[in-house]
Design an enzyme around this catalytic site. Structure first.
Site, mmCIF file in Angstrom:
data_model
loop_
_atom_site.group_PDB
_atom_site.id
_atom_site.type_symbol
_atom_site.label_atom_id
_atom_site.label_comp_id
_atom_site.label_asym_id
_atom_site.label_seq_id
_atom_site.Cartn_x
_atom_site.Cartn_y
_atom_site.Cartn_z
ATOM 1 N N ARG A 53 -11.673 14.689 8.197
ATOM 2 C CA ARG A 53 -12.658 15.562 7.548
ATOM 3 C C ARG A 53 -14.042 14.930 7.671
ATOM 4 O O ARG A 53 -14.174 13.812 8.155
ATOM 5 C CB ARG A 53 -12.313 15.693 6.065
ATOM 6 C CG ARG A 53 -12.218 14.310 5.422
ATOM 7 C CD ARG A 53 -12.140 14.316 3.921
ATOM 8 N NE ARG A 53 -11.724 13.048 3.398
ATOM 9 C CZ ARG A 53 -12.516 12.010 3.158
ATOM 10 N NH1 ARG A 53 -13.810 12.078 3.422
ATOM 11 N NH2 ARG A 53 -12.034 10.881 2.670
ATOM 12 N N GLU A 67 0.772 -4.812 4.365
ATOM 13 C CA GLU A 67 -0.213 -5.306 5.343
ATOM 14 C C GLU A 67 -0.618 -6.708 4.946
ATOM 15 O O GLU A 67 -0.652 -7.035 3.755
ATOM 16 C CB GLU A 67 -1.482 -4.435 5.323
ATOM 17 C CG GLU A 67 -1.407 -3.225 6.193
ATOM 18 C CD GLU A 67 -2.675 -2.374 6.137
ATOM 19 O OE1 GLU A 67 -3.651 -2.742 5.453
ATOM 20 O OE2 GLU A 67 -2.660 -1.319 6.783
ATOM 21 N N LYS A 107 0.822 -1.216 0.000
ATOM 22 C CA LYS A 107 0.000 0.000 0.000
ATOM 23 C C LYS A 107 0.854 1.264 0.000
ATOM 24 O O LYS A 107 1.901 1.319 0.651
ATOM 25 C CB LYS A 107 -0.900 0.037 1.253
ATOM 26 C CG LYS A 107 -1.924 -1.090 1.296
ATOM 27 C CD LYS A 107 -2.688 -1.111 2.606
ATOM 28 C CE LYS A 107 -3.837 -0.132 2.630
ATOM 29 N NZ LYS A 107 -4.700 -0.357 3.836
ATOM 30 N N LEU A 165 -6.466 -9.202 4.350
ATOM 31 C CA LEU A 165 -7.500 -9.955 5.066
ATOM 32 C C LEU A 165 -8.500 -10.513 4.060
ATOM 33 O O LEU A 165 -8.879 -9.842 3.107
ATOM 34 C CB LEU A 165 -8.183 -9.051 6.093
ATOM 35 C CG LEU A 165 -7.235 -8.460 7.150
ATOM 36 C CD1 LEU A 165 -7.980 -7.558 8.122
ATOM 37 C CD2 LEU A 165 -6.517 -9.563 7.927
HETATM 38 P P1 ADP Z 1 -7.788 4.459 0.521
HETATM 39 O O1 ADP Z 1 -7.269 5.572 1.390
HETATM 40 O O2 ADP Z 1 -7.141 4.407 -0.822
HETATM 41 O O3 ADP Z 1 -9.287 4.424 0.477
HETATM 42 P P2 ADP Z 1 -7.714 2.356 2.594
HETATM 43 O O4 ADP Z 1 -6.507 1.990 3.363
HETATM 44 O O5 ADP Z 1 -8.770 3.136 3.304
HETATM 45 O O6 ADP Z 1 -7.289 3.106 1.230
HETATM 46 O O7 ADP Z 1 -8.382 1.035 2.000
HETATM 47 C C1 ADP Z 1 -9.476 1.101 1.134
HETATM 48 C C2 ADP Z 1 -10.139 -0.259 1.064
HETATM 49 O O8 ADP Z 1 -9.195 -1.255 0.596
HETATM 50 C C3 ADP Z 1 -10.622 -0.792 2.400
HETATM 51 O O9 ADP Z 1 -11.909 -0.301 2.744
HETATM 52 C C4 ADP Z 1 -10.652 -2.292 2.107
HETATM 53 O O10 ADP Z 1 -11.766 -2.615 1.325
HETATM 54 C C5 ADP Z 1 -9.412 -2.503 1.253
HETATM 55 N N1 ADP Z 1 -8.249 -2.838 2.099
HETATM 56 C C6 ADP Z 1 -7.351 -1.979 2.652
HETATM 57 N N2 ADP Z 1 -6.445 -2.637 3.402
HETATM 58 C C7 ADP Z 1 -6.744 -3.956 3.339
HETATM 59 C C8 ADP Z 1 -6.185 -5.180 3.909
HETATM 60 N N3 ADP Z 1 -5.104 -5.151 4.690
HETATM 61 N N4 ADP Z 1 -6.797 -6.354 3.599
HETATM 62 C C9 ADP Z 1 -7.894 -6.393 2.792
HETATM 63 N N5 ADP Z 1 -8.453 -5.304 2.239
HETATM 64 C C10 ADP Z 1 -7.912 -4.096 2.489
#
Ligand code: ADP
Length: 447
Positions: free
Chosen positions: A291, A200, A158, A203
């Site tokens: 926000r 990460e 990520k 999941l």
């Molecule tokens: P962004 O800021 O780009 O929206 P996030 O970290 O909030 O990124 O993640 C967006 C979505 O990606 C989460 O709501 C979930 O659906 C998926 N996601 C993020 N991290 C994980 C993970 N470790 N395992 C599975 N799905 C993930």
């Protein structure tokens, strides 16, 4: 209290803020690009200033033009809405340096949470549980292999600067790691000008559950419960609920207590959302949004609170005036995002809305800035409306949303309404039995 607020945004969220201002007796200043000269937020505001050409970079992201508009009109505070400059720490700092109030958190907190690695480090130190993964930025692919071996595959690479689901790549096996590593970094560099990445554990069946927090400048922090935003396509939310069909009141209280204690230690002010993945009874923090969120109305419906009004009161220095025990939850709320997109391919469908009829009746709310004859510009987000319903139970809310979607008429552009109808009619959805992967499987099955 302020007497005039400038709203640095467009579309439904500009109207949302404008409505709160009007009810509070505060005058509003709209800003707009040349493409939005006929927009509702421009028509309804007390004053409007054109801040540049259609491209967001030259208008809604044009800090100098926005500050000039605030100075010329004598606005005392700026509400950034969501998107655009809402999570730009430099903007928040500049606003305050000009003697205006920024209706949001401190620049320092925006900066810390804007970088997902520092957000995770900060939250971990404050006792908030995380998704297992790397201890901060990955400096080499060798390190990525080591961490992936430790937490187990599949893993997710990520972007530290990520947002909107970009800069995120899954590796199912060690063989897939080099590609995930390089694609995530390249995408992140292109989108955010920064190629820092972290890892990460991916999941396999989590729900996306987030908590709405509000803090004042007197040390009080409360939460307004959770929203379940698991229904996503391409990591972007499409339908949200409050509360989550998966959570008990005890679980909500427990995660709420952890989150408010953490933010109170930080001295956090104004609205914020802690996003978690929830699987097997465990919450894992993924990021914080500093926000107001698109999906805030579902919280407003179940808590009977005006979150924008709270943001404005806090920015003006008022104390919350209530504590956690005063916040109660009533019934169930659902929001469907109505995007002007093809319901199967999700390709944006800009154009002129020829016919528009919003639904009504008991427990139905529509947050939108469109009207018949409105041209959906191709330059901005494709969301044209949010349809929100509130009812005593989840089953009643589903029935009400289905009824409201049947009443909604939008002609001239394609929308995702047919997909929402199919989701609401699905037995698994009706049972509340879904994870973040459910919607993509559902659309892949051709439902
Ligand atoms: P962004 O800021 O780009 O929206 P996030 O970290 O909030 O990124 O993640 C967006 C979505 O990606 C989460 O709501 C979930 O659906 C998926 N996601 C993020 N991290 C994980 C993970 N470790 N395992 C599975 N799905 C993930």
């Amino acid at each position: 209290m302020f007497s005039k607020i400038l709203i640095a945004n467009r579309g439904e969220i500009a109207l949302r803020v404008l409505r709160a201002c009007r009810e509070m007796g505060i005058r509003s200043v709209a800003v707009h690009s040349t493409a939005d000269a006929d927009a509702m937020h421009v028509r309804l505001a007390d004053e409007a200033v054109c801040i540049g050409p259609p491209s967001a970079r030259d208008s809604y992201l044009n800090v100098a033009a926005i500050l000039s508009a605030a100075t010329i009109t004598g606005a005392e505070a700026i509400h950034p809405g969501y998107g655009f400059l809402s999570e730009n720490a430099d903007f928040a700092e500049t606003v305050e340096a000009h003697g205006l109030a920024f209706i949001g958190p401190t620049a320092e907190h925006i900066r810390t949470m804007g970088d997902k690695i520092s957000a995770k480090t900060t939250m971990e130190a404050l006792g908030v549980p995380l998704v297992p993964g790397s201890d901060g930025e990955l400096l080499s692919i060798e390190e990525a292999y080591e961490v992936a071996d430790r937490v187990g595959y599949p893993v997710l690479i990520k972007a530290a600067a990520g947002g909107g689901g970009r800069g995120m790549k899954v590796a199912q096996t060690p063989e897939e790691l080099p590609e995930a590593w390089s694609v995530a970094r390249t995408e992140s560099l292109a989108a955010f000008g920064n190629d820092a990445v972290y890892l990460e554990k991916y999941l396999d069946k989590p729900r996306h559950i987030e908590l709405q927090i509000m803090g004042d400048t007197h040390g009080n922090v409360v939460h307004f419960g959770e929203r379940d935003c698991s229904l996503q396509r391409r990591h972007q939310k499409l339908l949200e609920e409050a509360g989550s069909p998966a959570l008990t009141a005890e679980e909500r209280d427990a995660i709420g207590a952890t989150a408010t204690a953490a933010l109170s230690k930080m001295g956090y002010r104004n609205a914020g959302t802690l996003e978690f993945l929830y699987q097997d009874g465990q919450f894992c923090f993924i990021e914080m949004n500093t926000r107001l969120q698109v999906e805030h109305p579902v919280t407003e419906m179940v808590c009977d609170v005006d979150l924008v009004r709270e943001q404005i009161r806090i920015a003006a220095g008022e104390p919350l005036g209530y504590s956690q025990k005063d916040i109660t939850f009533s019934g169930h709320a659902i929001e469907c995002r109505i995007n002007a997109e093809d319901p199967d391919t999700f390709i944006p469908s800009p154009g002129t809305i020829t016919v528009y009829h919003p639904p009504g009746g008991l427990g139905v709310r529509i947050d939108s800035a469109v009207y018949a004859g409105y041209r959906v510009p191709p330059y901005y987000d494709s969301m044209i409306a949010k349809l929100i319903v509130h009812a005593p139970t989840r089953a009643a809310a589903i029935a009400r949303m289905s009824r409201a979607l049947d009443e909604l008429v939008v002609e001239g552009v394609s929308t995702v309404v047919p997909l929402h109808r199919r989701i609401l009619a699905d037995p698994e959805f009706q049972k509340g039995d879904y994870t973040i992967h459910w919607l993509e499987n559902f659309t892949a099955r051709g439902k």
